[in-house]
Scaffold this active site. Structure first.
Site, mmCIF file in Angstrom:
data_model
loop_
_atom_site.group_PDB
_atom_site.id
_atom_site.type_symbol
_atom_site.label_atom_id
_atom_site.label_comp_id
_atom_site.label_asym_id
_atom_site.label_seq_id
_atom_site.Cartn_x
_atom_site.Cartn_y
_atom_site.Cartn_z
ATOM 1 N N HIS A 72 0.851 -1.235 0.119
ATOM 2 C CA HIS A 72 -0.013 -0.102 -0.075
ATOM 3 C C HIS A 72 0.896 1.269 0.167
ATOM 4 O O HIS A 72 1.885 1.410 0.693
ATOM 5 C CB HIS A 72 -0.692 0.016 1.362
ATOM 6 C CG HIS A 72 -2.194 -0.988 1.209
ATOM 7 N ND1 HIS A 72 -3.273 -0.787 1.825
ATOM 8 C CD2 HIS A 72 -2.267 -2.146 0.391
ATOM 9 C CE1 HIS A 72 -3.978 -1.681 1.618
ATOM 10 N NE2 HIS A 72 -3.511 -2.576 0.530
ATOM 11 N N TYR A 200 -9.480 5.141 7.915
ATOM 12 C CA TYR A 200 -9.539 5.441 9.052
ATOM 13 C C TYR A 200 -10.751 6.493 9.195
ATOM 14 O O TYR A 200 -10.430 7.571 8.652
ATOM 15 C CB TYR A 200 -8.371 6.175 9.811
ATOM 16 C CG TYR A 200 -7.252 5.078 10.055
ATOM 17 C CD1 TYR A 200 -7.172 4.251 11.239
ATOM 18 C CD2 TYR A 200 -6.295 5.007 9.167
ATOM 19 C CE1 TYR A 200 -6.035 3.688 11.445
ATOM 20 C CE2 TYR A 200 -5.282 4.106 9.282
ATOM 21 C CZ TYR A 200 -5.142 3.394 10.408
ATOM 22 O OH TYR A 200 -4.052 2.367 10.681
ATOM 23 N N PRO A 292 -4.221 -0.004 19.016
ATOM 24 C CA PRO A 292 -4.122 -0.500 17.623
ATOM 25 C C PRO A 292 -4.242 0.525 16.480
ATOM 26 O O PRO A 292 -3.892 0.289 15.324
ATOM 27 C CB PRO A 292 -5.122 -1.452 17.374
ATOM 28 C CG PRO A 292 -6.119 -1.380 18.261
ATOM 29 C CD PRO A 292 -5.658 -0.604 19.550
ATOM 30 N N LYS A 296 0.972 -0.180 15.226
ATOM 31 C CA LYS A 296 2.537 -0.209 15.501
ATOM 32 C C LYS A 296 2.741 -1.380 16.299
ATOM 33 O O LYS A 296 4.232 -1.518 16.478
ATOM 34 C CB LYS A 296 2.562 1.026 16.465
ATOM 35 C CG LYS A 296 2.728 2.381 15.316
ATOM 36 C CD LYS A 296 4.000 2.548 14.736
ATOM 37 C CE LYS A 296 3.692 3.335 13.399
ATOM 38 N NZ LYS A 296 3.410 2.394 12.062
ATOM 39 N N TYR A 384 3.525 6.947 10.143
ATOM 40 C CA TYR A 384 2.786 5.889 9.832
ATOM 41 C C TYR A 384 3.520 4.989 9.193
ATOM 42 O O TYR A 384 3.465 3.639 9.629
ATOM 43 C CB TYR A 384 1.543 6.427 8.823
ATOM 44 C CG TYR A 384 0.550 5.188 8.827
ATOM 45 C CD1 TYR A 384 -0.615 5.469 9.898
ATOM 46 C CD2 TYR A 384 0.610 4.248 7.920
ATOM 47 C CE1 TYR A 384 -1.328 4.234 10.123
ATOM 48 C CE2 TYR A 384 -0.311 3.190 7.995
ATOM 49 C CZ TYR A 384 -1.305 3.156 8.897
ATOM 50 O OH TYR A 384 -2.110 2.144 8.794
HETATM 51 C C1 PHB Z 1 -5.555 -4.487 10.512
HETATM 52 O O1 PHB Z 1 -5.548 -4.805 9.097
HETATM 53 O O2 PHB Z 1 -5.814 -5.425 11.121
HETATM 54 C C2 PHB Z 1 -5.346 -3.142 11.009
HETATM 55 C C3 PHB Z 1 -4.828 -2.007 10.058
HETATM 56 C C4 PHB Z 1 -4.940 -0.889 10.465
HETATM 57 C C5 PHB Z 1 -4.710 -0.574 12.075
HETATM 58 C C6 PHB Z 1 -4.961 -1.757 12.938
HETATM 59 C C7 PHB Z 1 -5.389 -3.083 12.459
HETATM 60 O O3 PHB Z 1 -4.357 0.648 12.398
#
Ligand code: PHB
Ligand code: APR
Length: 389
Positions: A72, A200, A292, A296, A384
């Site tokens: 990505h 997000y 989460p 990280k 990030y």
């Molecule tokens: C996930 O794909 O499980 C995932 C992606 C981004 C995050 C947390 C979990 O911030």
């Protein structure tokens, strides 16, 4: 039994450490409380920074990830129906690899097996003795028999609930903790992801996250109550709640289907300090936890293992304790950067109970700034994709 490095825990941190040491000719024994099948049944995040990806390749465990993982270059941030893409590659030159932690754990187990690793599953009552001596010991029980492993060093890779951290005397160990007043309800489904990249979402009904494991397997999360009852969440209820929170254009594309996994995870920030005592070195979730938001956790475990494996290799090659002595300080410097970023991202994206209008407006201002300022996006992207280690 005698070994050089005794490792507690066969999560990503313990397996990766054991593998990297083996490839440098350093012997280890891994003690895992659970069965191999149990360890492989855990579903966790799956976003790998370039540093983590490089370590998996170095560990000769990156072949399937390189074949099946998704690269990505950006992600979306949304508030209500407003959605903005942040070009991570443009700002940093770096990308992220989407590859589930479950798959990664399996690849590390296979790589360990190929080198005839010593991993003891279902090792009960693991304890650490003689931490201050040059020969610390691990004791454990298996099938009602007692065993002892005499080591040069012990690596505590046994996660947040393990015993390693608790072996550091209370007079030495300082802990920093923040528990958030909500959890994440996550679902895995064999459906096409709503978007090619992660989204997000800050929504008045609560946070939502769209992620994926492949172009046919989606991973979604929604913020839920801290003490939410999983039983009360049918798949239909989950999909309805998610749809309500997504920006309209994404909601229209949402493909739903039966869940293949559904679980609730509380959100916590936690750091133990120091993460070394005598000949015990903590790594990964045993030493620190991030919420989460930002994905990280696994990447921090990998950077700890990077510092620890280098320090151990230097010790065995040059009899130099220098890197082992600076391990805690070096790791924690990077850990606090990730703690700051995960805490900040959590605080601007979630709906807090009893949130004031002031606090809500600050969230909107933060997200406006992020969506409108190239400089803010560059700073976001730098964190990030992962700070260097
Ligand atoms: C996930 O794909 O499980 C995932 C992606 C981004 C995050 C947390 C979990 O911030
Ligand atoms: N004895 C032996 N093994 C133990 C003990 C114990 N007393 N306590 C816990 N363990 C094992 C757990 O069963 C688990 O398999 O230690 C392992 C720790 O693994 P993880 O919790 O996966 O932690 P870590 O390897 O640090 O991985 C980093 O990244 O995405 C995040 O939190 C996520 O697991 C992830 C982490």
């Amino acid at each position: 039994m005698r070994t050089q490095v005794g490792i507690i825990g066969s999560g990503p941190a313990g397996l990766l450490l054991s593998q990297l040491l083996d490839l440098q000719g350093i012997e280890s024994v891994v003690l895992e409380r659970r069965s191999q099948a149990y360890v492989l049944s855990r579903v966790r995040a799956g976003v790998l920074e370039e540093g983590t990806v490089a370590m998996l390749r170095q560990a000769q465990a990156g072949e399937r990830m390189d074949r099946e993982g998704l690269v990505h270059e950006g992600l979306d941030i949304a508030i209500g129906d407003r959605r903005h893409r942040i070009d991570l590659k443009k700002h940093t030159g770096k990308t992220l690899m989407f590859y589930g932690q479950t798959e990664l754990t399996k690849d590390l187990m296979d790589a360990r097996e190929a080198l005839n690793a010593q991993i003891v599953y279902e090792a009960k009552n693991v304890s650490i003795e003689d931490l201050d001596s040059k020969t610390p010991k691990l004791r454990y029980e298996k099938n009602d028999k007692k065993y002892e492993v005499v080591c040069d060093f012990i690596a505590g890779c046994d996660g947040f609930h393990g015993i390693s951290r608790r072996s550091i005397p209370e007079t030495v160990l300082k802990t920093h903790e923040q528990v958030y007043p909500f959890s994440w309800l996550g679902i895995l489904s064999e459906t096409r992801p709503v978007s090619d990249e992660v989204i997000y979402v800050n929504n008045w009904h609560g946070f939502a996250l769209c992620s994926m494991r492949s172009m046919t397997r989606s991973r979604y999360y929604i913020q839920c109550a801290f003490d939410e009852d999983l039983e009360k969440w049918t798949d239909d209820r989950f999909w309805d709640a998610l749809r309500t929170r997504l920006p309209r254009d994404a909601a229209e594309l949402l493909e739903v289907g039966p869940s293949i996994e559904k679980s609730i995870a509380p959100l916590r920030s936690f750091v133990a300090e120091p993460i070394q005592h005598g000949r015990l070195f903590l790594a990964g979730d045993a030493a620190h936890i991030v919420p989460p938001t930002g994905a990280k956790g696994l990447n921090l475990a990998a950077s700890d293992v990077h510092y620890l494996s280098n320090a151990l290799v230097t010790f065995y090659m040059d009899k130099d304790m220098g890197l082992l002595e600076s391990y805690s300080h070096k790791c924690l410097k990077r850990v606090w950067q990730a703690e700051r970023f995960s805490w900040w991202l959590t605080s601007i994206l979630h709906r807090f109970p009893d949130q004031s209008s002031f606090n809500r407006s600050i969230q909107v201002a933060e997200l406006d700034h992020l969506m409108e300022s190239d400089t803010a996006q560059a700073a976001f992207a730098e964190n990030y994709v992962g700070l260097p280690f």
